[in-house]
Scaffold this active site. Sequence first.
Site, mmCIF file in Angstrom:
data_model
loop_
_atom_site.group_PDB
_atom_site.id
_atom_site.type_symbol
_atom_site.label_atom_id
_atom_site.label_comp_id
_atom_site.label_asym_id
_atom_site.label_seq_id
_atom_site.Cartn_x
_atom_site.Cartn_y
_atom_site.Cartn_z
ATOM 1 C CB SER A 63 -0.905 0.014 1.232
ATOM 2 O OG SER A 63 -1.682 -1.149 1.312
HETATM 3 N N1 SAH Z 1 -0.698 -4.779 3.929
HETATM 4 C C1 SAH Z 1 0.073 -5.151 2.772
HETATM 5 C C2 SAH Z 1 -0.624 -4.862 1.454
HETATM 6 C C3 SAH Z 1 -1.828 -5.695 1.279
HETATM 7 S S1 SAH Z 1 -2.355 -5.927 -0.397
HETATM 8 C C4 SAH Z 1 1.440 -4.479 2.788
HETATM 9 O O1 SAH Z 1 1.673 -3.620 3.633
HETATM 10 O O2 SAH Z 1 2.276 -4.859 1.970
HETATM 11 C C5 SAH Z 1 -3.656 -7.067 -0.042
HETATM 12 C C6 SAH Z 1 -3.194 -8.452 0.341
HETATM 13 O O3 SAH Z 1 -4.360 -9.178 0.725
HETATM 14 C C7 SAH Z 1 -2.554 -9.249 -0.783
HETATM 15 O O4 SAH Z 1 -1.303 -9.711 -0.391
HETATM 16 C C8 SAH Z 1 -3.527 -10.419 -0.997
HETATM 17 O O5 SAH Z 1 -2.900 -11.620 -1.376
HETATM 18 C C9 SAH Z 1 -4.159 -10.525 0.370
HETATM 19 N N2 SAH Z 1 -5.465 -11.201 0.430
HETATM 20 C C10 SAH Z 1 -6.492 -11.130 -0.444
HETATM 21 N N3 SAH Z 1 -7.525 -11.886 -0.016
HETATM 22 C C11 SAH Z 1 -7.137 -12.436 1.175
HETATM 23 C C12 SAH Z 1 -7.763 -13.310 2.114
HETATM 24 N N4 SAH Z 1 -8.997 -13.792 1.935
HETATM 25 N N5 SAH Z 1 -7.068 -13.662 3.218
HETATM 26 C C13 SAH Z 1 -5.799 -13.203 3.424
HETATM 27 N N6 SAH Z 1 -5.160 -12.379 2.561
HETATM 28 C C14 SAH Z 1 -5.814 -11.998 1.454
#
Ligand code: SAH
Length: 224
Positions: A63
């Site tokens: 993000s």
């Molecule tokens: N907080 C992270 C960015 C998150 S991007 C950072 O600081 O880098 C969103 C993330 O959510 C992705 O890695 C994606 O794989 C994950 N994601 C999507 N659906 C999900 C689920 N049901 N359970 C866990 N993770 C999930």
Amino acid sequence: MSDVWQQQRQRMVDEQLRPRGIHDQRILAALANVPRHLFVPEALQDQAYSDQALPLTLGQTISQPYIVALMAQELLLNPHEQLLEIGAGSGYAAAVFAELVCKVVTIERHQALAQQTQVRLRNLGYVNIEVIWGDGSLGYPAAAPYHAISIPAATPQLTQTLLGQLHDGGRLVAPVGDAQDQQLIRLQRHGQNWQKTTISNVRFVPLIGAGGWEHAPETTAEGE
Ligand code: SAH
């Protein structure tokens, strides 16, 4: 070299965060401290402190720093609290949260990403972050209840199963909407009542799983 990164971080705080209304000193200090360049792919290190989301492996994103700060601020965090993050990605936001609360549980559906992130956070010395591999779209009941839940992925709805994992007084911040556009909202629990605050319009990658979208939606957003 480390001083150069530190200067870039301070500039990020002064130019990207303060002018947009991030005023909580603990949050500004956390973002000035966490080495974001160690959470992005090596080829993108020189952009680590720029004002944007950046691509990770597997089509996921880290993000934008401002969004991490905004979510942290809207979560109204206190030092003694336990936070659940659904979507560990690179672990960057988890590292920021770990400076603000006493325990962070972060869950990631991509196994390779979860493993990589766990190793990264361990190497950086974060002992108060637990990385779980799995579908977190219905929360993570094993460690519930939480004072705060952060969802850095777009979700079409928030289920009772998930909301039930918040303490009384607890806060959840999530982008709710369709795959293209979402509203970042905060829900605060007051017994069986929920107070909703709309924060801003955003665009996140999708939450995929039992409580989100079953499969990746057709039009996948590119971060925020
Ligand atoms: N907080 C992270 C960015 C998150 S991007 C950072 O600081 O880098 C969103 C993330 O959510 C992705 O890695 C994606 O794989 C994950 N994601 C999507 N659906 C999900 C689920 N049901 N359970 C866990 N993770 C999930």
